[in-house]
Design a protein around this motif. Structure first.
Motif, mmCIF file in Angstrom:
data_model
loop_
_atom_site.group_PDB
_atom_site.id
_atom_site.type_symbol
_atom_site.label_atom_id
_atom_site.label_comp_id
_atom_site.label_asym_id
_atom_site.label_seq_id
_atom_site.Cartn_x
_atom_site.Cartn_y
_atom_site.Cartn_z
ATOM 1 N N ALA A 8 0.830 -1.204 0.000
ATOM 2 C CA ALA A 8 0.000 0.000 0.000
ATOM 3 C C ALA A 8 0.866 1.256 0.000
ATOM 4 N N LEU A 9 1.982 1.223 0.706
ATOM 5 C CA LEU A 9 2.898 2.359 0.723
ATOM 6 C C LEU A 9 3.357 2.688 -0.695
ATOM 7 N N VAL A 10 3.742 1.647 -1.434
ATOM 8 C CA VAL A 10 4.195 1.860 -2.810
ATOM 9 C C VAL A 10 3.039 2.320 -3.691
ATOM 10 N N GLY A 18 3.292 10.372 -7.344
ATOM 11 C CA GLY A 18 4.277 10.666 -8.381
ATOM 12 C C GLY A 18 5.681 10.882 -7.856
ATOM 13 N N ILE A 19 6.038 10.211 -6.777
ATOM 14 C CA ILE A 19 7.383 10.354 -6.209
ATOM 15 C C ILE A 19 8.363 9.620 -7.113
ATOM 16 N N THR A 20 9.375 10.318 -7.584
ATOM 17 C CA THR A 20 10.297 9.774 -8.575
ATOM 18 C C THR A 20 11.654 9.436 -7.970
ATOM 19 N N ILE A 21 12.354 8.530 -8.664
ATOM 20 C CA ILE A 21 13.690 8.116 -8.244
ATOM 21 C C ILE A 21 14.592 9.332 -8.142
ATOM 22 N N GLY A 22 15.334 9.415 -7.050
ATOM 23 C CA GLY A 22 16.285 10.502 -6.857
ATOM 24 C C GLY A 22 15.716 11.730 -6.189
ATOM 25 N N SER A 23 14.381 11.813 -6.080
ATOM 26 C CA SER A 23 13.780 12.979 -5.422
ATOM 27 C C SER A 23 14.015 12.902 -3.919
ATOM 28 N N ASP A 24 13.907 14.031 -3.249
ATOM 29 C CA ASP A 24 14.072 14.053 -1.788
ATOM 30 C C ASP A 24 13.068 13.134 -1.107
ATOM 31 N N GLU A 25 11.823 13.128 -1.623
ATOM 32 C CA GLU A 25 10.790 12.277 -1.042
ATOM 33 C C GLU A 25 11.132 10.800 -1.201
ATOM 34 N N CYS A 26 11.686 10.429 -2.350
ATOM 35 C CA CYS A 26 12.076 9.048 -2.607
ATOM 36 C C CYS A 26 13.217 8.647 -1.674
ATOM 37 N N LEU A 27 14.227 9.476 -1.577
ATOM 38 C CA LEU A 27 15.375 9.161 -0.728
ATOM 39 C C LEU A 27 14.964 9.033 0.737
ATOM 40 N N THR A 28 14.088 9.920 1.191
ATOM 41 C CA THR A 28 13.590 9.849 2.565
ATOM 42 C C THR A 28 12.797 8.574 2.790
ATOM 43 N N SER A 29 11.937 8.221 1.829
ATOM 44 C CA SER A 29 11.141 6.996 1.936
ATOM 45 C C SER A 29 12.035 5.767 1.969
#
Length: 84
Positions: A8-10, A18-29
């Motif tokens: 469900a998280l994914v 729309g969280i993309t690879i390399g974004s701050d949100e992606c790295l934090t996740s």
């Protein structure tokens, strides 16, 4: 916060937002959840769709009877072999 499964998280958070690879949100996740949600693959995992040097496409939605006698999708069987 609300408790979510890793799937469900994914599906409901990372993909829908729309969280993309390399974004701050992606790295934090990744920092927060990868240890709990990701399987550490064995040194030489069994790859269901590899034949020699050829990587064959996985028919992920096809249903089969697993080695334990349960009906599962090919994706579920593939994932369980990757974690052995």
């Amino acid at each position: 916060g609300t408790e979510l499964s890793c799937t469900a998280l994914v599906d409901e958070v990372l993909i829908e937002d729309g969280i993309t690879i390399g974004s701050d949100e992606c790295l934090t996740s990744q920092e927060l959840y990868s240890a709990a949600c990701c399987i550490d693959p064995p040194q030489n995992p069994c790859n269901l769709c590899r034949s020699g040097d050829n990587e064959l496409p996985l028919k992920s939605e096809v249903m089969v009877v697993s080695m334990v006698g349960e009906t599962e999708s090919c994706l579920e069987v593939f994932q369980s072999l990757q974690s052995l």
